[in-house]
Each structure stands twice: as structure tokens, then as C-alpha cells.
Design a protein around this motif. Structure first.
Motif, mmCIF file in Angstrom:
data_model
loop_
_atom_site.group_PDB
_atom_site.id
_atom_site.type_symbol
_atom_site.label_atom_id
_atom_site.label_comp_id
_atom_site.label_asym_id
_atom_site.label_seq_id
_atom_site.Cartn_x
_atom_site.Cartn_y
_atom_site.Cartn_z
ATOM 1 N N LYS A 163 0.836 -1.202 0.000
ATOM 2 C CA LYS A 163 0.000 0.000 0.000
ATOM 3 C C LYS A 163 0.872 1.255 0.000
ATOM 4 N N VAL A 164 0.435 2.250 -0.770
ATOM 5 C CA VAL A 164 1.043 3.572 -0.724
ATOM 6 C C VAL A 164 0.171 4.422 0.176
ATOM 7 N N ILE A 165 0.742 4.941 1.242
ATOM 8 C CA ILE A 165 -0.002 5.733 2.216
ATOM 9 C C ILE A 165 0.437 7.183 2.090
ATOM 10 N N ILE A 166 -0.522 8.074 1.978
ATOM 11 C CA ILE A 166 -0.186 9.490 1.826
ATOM 12 C C ILE A 166 -0.919 10.347 2.848
ATOM 13 N N VAL A 167 -0.216 11.336 3.345
ATOM 14 C CA VAL A 167 -0.855 12.400 4.116
ATOM 15 C C VAL A 167 -1.190 13.493 3.119
ATOM 16 N N LYS A 168 -2.451 13.795 2.987
ATOM 17 C CA LYS A 168 -2.888 14.798 2.018
ATOM 18 C C LYS A 168 -2.339 16.173 2.373
#
Length: 227
Positions: free
Chosen positions: A147-152
Motif C-alpha cells: 500500500k502507498v499511504i499518503i498524508v494529504k
């Protein structure tokens, strides 16, 4: 000189200083000029960005050991051509000595790349698997690399904890999203929404830790739900 590598940029061409071999040629490879680069230690490679025809952003992955170009792919067209693209002429390579560390390598060799608001994933063979106008302020991979996890990024207003992303500064919002590395599909039914703008995130083996000004929590990678 591309610091930390055996490569140099001369006249917008990428050259191996050990042999004099031209690895990327502005005319033969059909690009307008050399943009920037970053070292990818996990792949023993240098990732270079060039501006291709029609202002497309093209990236090349160049193997430092084998002195060869692994692949090259067009990933996006800038929403607004600003900064470097406005001011850099065909003969300028002023940013070629500025290493940047915003890309990630997955356990199987996938590359996670960010440019402006675009998030893109390229396969080990150099195929663009997906791209998304995700506008991340911070990017990380789940411990299993799936999974690629991003903080917007925060679009407006004042925030804490700025993050340096290439030649701009972004601020973390209160929202975290997850995407499947290979398909780009959203991995969680609901995004993580903190009580305030996020100040700190860490991907531990068993959980994702998130902290904001007046609190913190831990979340499951499988669903994004609080534990």
C-alpha cells in the motif's frame, strides 16, 4: 556533477564520468532539457527528470553499477508550468547538483514518484501502472510494501509541520489515504481523518501511528480503522 553518483550533466546530456559514455542524449532521447535528479539507494540507481515534448514530465531510472538506462517513461503533464520550467533554458542545468529524496522503491522494485500534485507508480520494467492527482504532502509504504499511504496536503490556511517536497513546501492536512501499490485503487473504505492537522506519522510493523497537536492514535493497515 550529480553528487553521490558517477554521473555528470554536460549540455543537458547525462554522461558516465568513468567511461565518457553518453547515457542520455538530449537529441537522441528527444527531450527539451534536464530538470532534476534524486538518488534511489535501494535500486542502486539515479532517477532523473527531464522535460519532454509538450512539457511532459519524463523520468529515467539509470543504474549506477551497470551504467545503463533501465527505463524511461512519461508520467504527467504539469498542471501549471512554473518555477524551474519557466526559467530554465536549454543550456541551464543549475539544479543538477540538488539531490532530492521524495521517491520510494517498493520491495519488488516498483517506484513511487511524486511531481506537483501527481502521484505515480512505475513497474520494475518501466511501465506506468497508474497516476493520481492525490496531492500528497508526505508519502510512505506500508511495511509489507503493498500500500502507498499518503498524508494529504493542506490546500488553504495555516498549518503546522511543513514538509519540503522538491522545490516547494507543503503542509499536512488532517487526512490520510491509502492506495494499492500496483492498481492505484483506494485501499480503505474510509480515509483516516484526524481531529486536527497532522504533525507526525510513522509506519510501524503492526500499526500506523498518527499524531496531531492535542492527540494521537494508531490505525490498522488493512482498513485504516483505529485500533
Amino acid at each position: 556533477n550529480i553528487a553521490g553518483s558517477p554521473f555528470v550533466v554536460i549540455g543537458n546530456n547525462l554522461i558516465d564520468s568513468r567511461s565518457g559514455a553518453v547515457l542520455l542524449d538530449k537529441d537522441k532521447n528527444d527531450y527539451k532539457y534536464f530538470g532534476d535528479y534524486e538518488l534511489i539507494p535501494d535500486l542502486n540507481s539515479v532517477l532523473v527528470r527531464v522535460v519532454a515534448p509538450k512539457n511532459m514530465v519524463r523520468i529515467y531510472l539509470v543504474d549506477m553499477v551497470k551504467s545503463s538506462v533501465k527505463w524511461g517513461v512519461d508520467v504527467t503533464k504539469p498542471a501549471i508550468v512554473t518555477g524551474l520550467d519557466d526559467n530554465e533554458s536549454d543550456n541551464e542545468t543549475s539544479r543538477a547538483n540538488m539531490p532530492l529524496y521524495t521517491s520510494l522503491a517498493g520491495p519488488e522494485g516498483h517506484l513511487v514518484y511524486q511531481y506537483q500534485k501527481t502521484l505515480a507508480v512505475v513497474s520494475p520494467e518501466g511501465k506506468l501502472l497508474w497516476s493520481e492527482k492525490a496531492d500528497p504532502a508526505e508519502i510512505m509504504l506500508s511495511p509489507d510494501g503493498k500500500k502507498v499511504i499518503i498524508v494529504k496536503a493542506l490546500s488553504t490556511g495555516v498549518a503546522n509541520s511543513p514538509v519540503r517536497v522538491r522545490n516547494s513546501t507543503k503542509y499536512r492536512s488532517a487526512k490520510i489515504q491509502a492506495f494499492d501499490l500496483k492498481t492505484g485503487k483506494e485501499a480503505w473504505k474510509d480515509d483516516i481523518k484526524a481531529d486536527q492537522n497532522i504533525r507526525w506519522v510513522a509506519a510501524y510493523p503492526e500499526f500506523l501511528a498518527v499524531a496531531w497537536k492535542n492527540g494521537c492514535n494508531i490505525y490498522r493497515y488493512s482498513s485504516g480503522e483505529a485500533m
